[in-house]
Design an enzyme around this catalytic site. Structure first.
Site, PDB file in Angstrom:
ATOM      1  N   ALA A  73      61.525  10.356 129.613  1.00 13.99           N
ATOM      2  CA  ALA A  73      60.377  10.621 130.483  1.00 13.99           C
ATOM      3  C   ALA A  73      60.551  10.022 131.874  1.00 13.99           C
ATOM      4  CB  ALA A  73      59.099  10.097 129.834  1.00 13.99           C
ATOM      5  N   THR A  74      61.274   8.914 131.975  1.00 11.96           N
ATOM      6  CA  THR A  74      61.500   8.326 133.301  1.00 11.96           C
ATOM      7  C   THR A  74      62.226   9.325 134.193  1.00 11.96           C
ATOM      8  OG1 THR A  74      61.621   6.097 132.369  1.00 11.96           O
ATOM      9  CG2 THR A  74      62.608   6.414 134.541  1.00 11.96           C
ATOM     10  N   ASN A 153      49.907   4.138 128.313  1.00  9.78           N
ATOM     11  CA  ASN A 153      50.803   3.387 127.442  1.00  9.78           C
ATOM     12  C   ASN A 153      50.310   1.984 127.114  1.00  9.78           C
ATOM     13  OD1 ASN A 153      51.548   3.524 130.356  1.00  9.78           O
ATOM     14  ND2 ASN A 153      52.732   1.718 129.794  1.00  9.78           N
ATOM     15  N   GLN A 181      53.301   9.372 126.076  1.00  7.50           N
ATOM     16  CA  GLN A 181      52.538   8.803 124.956  1.00  7.50           C
ATOM     17  C   GLN A 181      51.701   9.857 124.251  1.00  7.50           C
ATOM     18  OE1 GLN A 181      52.677   5.653 123.816  1.00  7.50           O
ATOM     19  NE2 GLN A 181      53.815   4.689 125.461  1.00  7.50           N
ATOM     20  N   ALA A 202      61.288  11.535 123.396  1.00  6.00           N
ATOM     21  CA  ALA A 202      61.331  11.608 121.936  1.00  6.00           C
ATOM     22  C   ALA A 202      60.994  10.273 121.265  1.00  6.00           C
ATOM     23  CB  ALA A 202      62.721  12.063 121.481  1.00  6.00           C
ATOM     24  N   HIS A 203      61.365   9.166 121.922  1.00  2.00           N
ATOM     25  CA  HIS A 203      61.376   7.893 121.177  1.00  2.00           C
ATOM     26  C   HIS A 203      60.011   7.243 120.982  1.00  2.00           C
ATOM     27  CE1 HIS A 203      61.122   4.666 124.354  1.00  2.00           C
ATOM     28  NE2 HIS A 203      61.466   5.662 125.131  1.00  2.00           N
ATOM     29  N   THR A 242      76.560  17.234 130.564  1.00  2.00           N
ATOM     30  CA  THR A 242      76.737  17.805 129.230  1.00  2.00           C
ATOM     31  C   THR A 242      75.515  17.509 128.374  1.00  2.00           C
ATOM     32  OG1 THR A 242      79.113  17.487 129.418  1.00  2.00           O
ATOM     33  CG2 THR A 242      78.240  17.805 127.187  1.00  2.00           C
ATOM     34  N   CYS A 328      56.873  -3.970 130.301  1.00  2.00           N
ATOM     35  CA  CYS A 328      57.766  -4.290 131.419  1.00  2.00           C
ATOM     36  C   CYS A 328      57.395  -5.608 132.062  1.00  2.00           C
ATOM     37  CB  CYS A 328      57.723  -3.187 132.463  1.00  2.00           C
ATOM     38  SG  CYS A 328      57.804  -1.561 131.738  1.00  2.00           S
TER      39      CYS A 328
HETATM   40  C1  LIG Z   1      57.692   5.120 127.669  1.00  2.00           C
HETATM   41  C2  LIG Z   1      57.038   5.786 128.805  1.00  2.00           C
HETATM   42  C3  LIG Z   1      57.788   6.330 129.862  1.00  2.00           C
HETATM   43  C4  LIG Z   1      59.283   6.193 129.922  1.00  2.00           C
HETATM   44  O1  LIG Z   1      59.891   7.026 128.993  1.00  2.00           O
HETATM   45  P1  LIG Z   1      61.471   6.896 128.690  1.00  2.00           P
HETATM   46  O2  LIG Z   1      61.765   8.083 127.845  1.00  2.00           O
HETATM   47  O3  LIG Z   1      61.633   5.600 127.961  1.00  2.00           O
HETATM   48  O4  LIG Z   1      62.178   6.928 129.985  1.00  2.00           O
HETATM   49  C5  LIG Z   1      57.114   6.960 130.864  1.00  2.00           C
HETATM   50  N1  LIG Z   1      55.780   7.073 130.860  1.00  2.00           N
HETATM   51  C6  LIG Z   1      55.031   6.573 129.870  1.00  2.00           C
HETATM   52  C7  LIG Z   1      53.538   6.743 129.903  1.00  2.00           C
HETATM   53  C8  LIG Z   1      55.630   5.905 128.821  1.00  2.00           C
HETATM   54  O5  LIG Z   1      54.869   5.396 127.852  1.00  2.00           O
END
Ligand SMILES: *Cc1c(COP(=O)(O)O)cnc(C)c1O
Length: 382
Positions: A73-74, A153, A181, A202-203, A242, A328
């Protein structure tokens, strides 16, 4: 041997679902090909990627060609924000966001400010919700993009995406949402919600780390984006590199599982959250952070008046894994910008617990954590 700590930090990341690992395995072994290769190995890997793309598109109410895979997501947020900034230079250079956004939205916007773009940071109310009237007032003729997260988050607050999308549509402004989220946990549908760009990962949903994506609307309107990573031209040249078939297939599996079982699973998770809250709600000096019900089912965020935050967390750490404020900033002892923005003092923001409950938590774990929090707050620090 002491027990491993109970895991309640599911807003930071989640354990991989065993079914997800199972779906990924063949793409680590037999189907190891590069999806860009024009032979059997490439076709097999490519077929997995394209099936995953279709599944994810369907989950969002989108078409497969509107899904661009990224590392998470970043990166998706960076592509959406910097990509729009560059592609719409002639139309305008004003962006609107909310103070409670994740740093993956705030930092790219601050980067743009350094290049002469202007950004309006809208406040939220005491519950963490954006007032749509504030958004209407902030939109200018040179506004190109509004970025409002789906679910927070830290405090789990769910913004009214449909209303925000409608406001943006009526005024011809692009709407981006960071749904890291939200995806898998709340209904998301890009057309009725008027979403033009949507970041996901995904995580946070029992999928693998290092994979995510961006939904990019292709019609009504067709969103223009400038690539932020150049190379071999993968992903319609919007994100070269890739592709990672195991990660992509795993993400699709994780999101499909979450969406298929969303109603029942979220109800079970909400029940655990209510069970925990009912056991700690009457503790002295406790504050609930965030909207009482317009929040993620698995989120609980509380502060304790007159308690030292570092001591509180240190006392719990051996038995329960959770974080204080934002993940963070939990090492830097800076009060969370989200808790400050809903009006909490530095002391309350520092003495906060962010609890994220997942499908893998049990009633016994919740009861144990309720006891631990109660003992820590009442016996040792009052
Ligand atoms: C975890 C999170 C991200 C970052 O996602 P990554 O896949 O770890 O880069 C961005 N925005 C929100 C709201 C998140 O909770």
């Amino acid at each position: 041997m002491p027990h491993p700590p109970i895991y309640l930090d599911n807003h930071a990341t989640t354990p991989l679902d065993p079914l997800v690992l199972e779906a990924m395995m063949p793409y680590f072994t037999d189907r190891f090909g590069n999806p860009g290769s024009t032979h059997l190995y490439g076709w097999e890997a490519g077929a997995g990627v394209e099936q995953a793309r279709e599944q994810i598109a369907q989950i969002l109410g989108a078409s497969p060609q509107e899904i661009i895979f990224t590392s998470g997501a970043t990166e998706a947020n960076n592509l959406a924000i910097k990509g729009v900034a560059e592609a719409y230079l002639a139309e305008g250079r004003h962006f609107i966001t909310v103070v409670t956004e994740h740093s993956a939205v705030l930092a790219p916007l601050q980067y743009l400010e350094g290049f002469g773009f202007s950004v309006t940071y809208l406040p939220v109310d005491g519950n963490g919700l954006l007032d749509p009237q504030d958004l209407i007032s902030a939109i200018r003729s040179d506004t190109v993009l509004v970025s409002v997260m789906a679910a927070n988050n830290e405090i789990g607050v769910i913004q009214d995406l449909k209303t925000i999308g409608q406001i943006c549509k009526e005024r011809g402004v692009l709407f981006h949402t960071d749904a890291a989220q939200g995806i898998g946990k709340i209904p998301l549908d890009v057309n009725p919600m008027g979403i033009d760009l949507l970041s996901f990962t995904a995580h946070k949903c029992h999928g693998p780390k290092g994979i995510g994506g961006l939904y990019v609307r292709s019609r009504n309107p067709r969103v223009k984006l400038a690539p932020q990573i150049y190379g071999g031209g993968q992903e319609q040249a919007l994100r070269s590199g890739t592709l990672a078939p195991p990660q992509i297939v795993g993400m699709a599996k994780a999101l499909t599982l979450a969406v298929e079982n969303q109603t029942t699973e979220q109800a079970q998770i909400r029940e655990l959250r209510e069970r925990l809250w009912s056991q700690i709600a009457t503790l002295p000096g406790i504050y609930l952070n965030g909207h009482p019900y317009q929040r993620l089912a698995g989120n609980l965020n509380v502060s304790f008046a007159g308690v030292d935050g570092a001591t509180l967390l240190a006392a719990l750490r051996q038995e329960v894994a959770l974080s204080s404020g934002s993940a963070c900033s939990s090492t830097s002892l800076k009060p969370s910008h989200v808790l400050k923005s809903i009006g909490r003092s530095d002391q309350l923001a520092l003495a906060s617990l962010r609890i994220g409950i997942s499908r893998f938590n049990t009633q016994a774990e919740i009861d144990r954590v309720a006891t631990l929090i109660t003992d820590t707050v009442t016996c040792r620090y009052q």
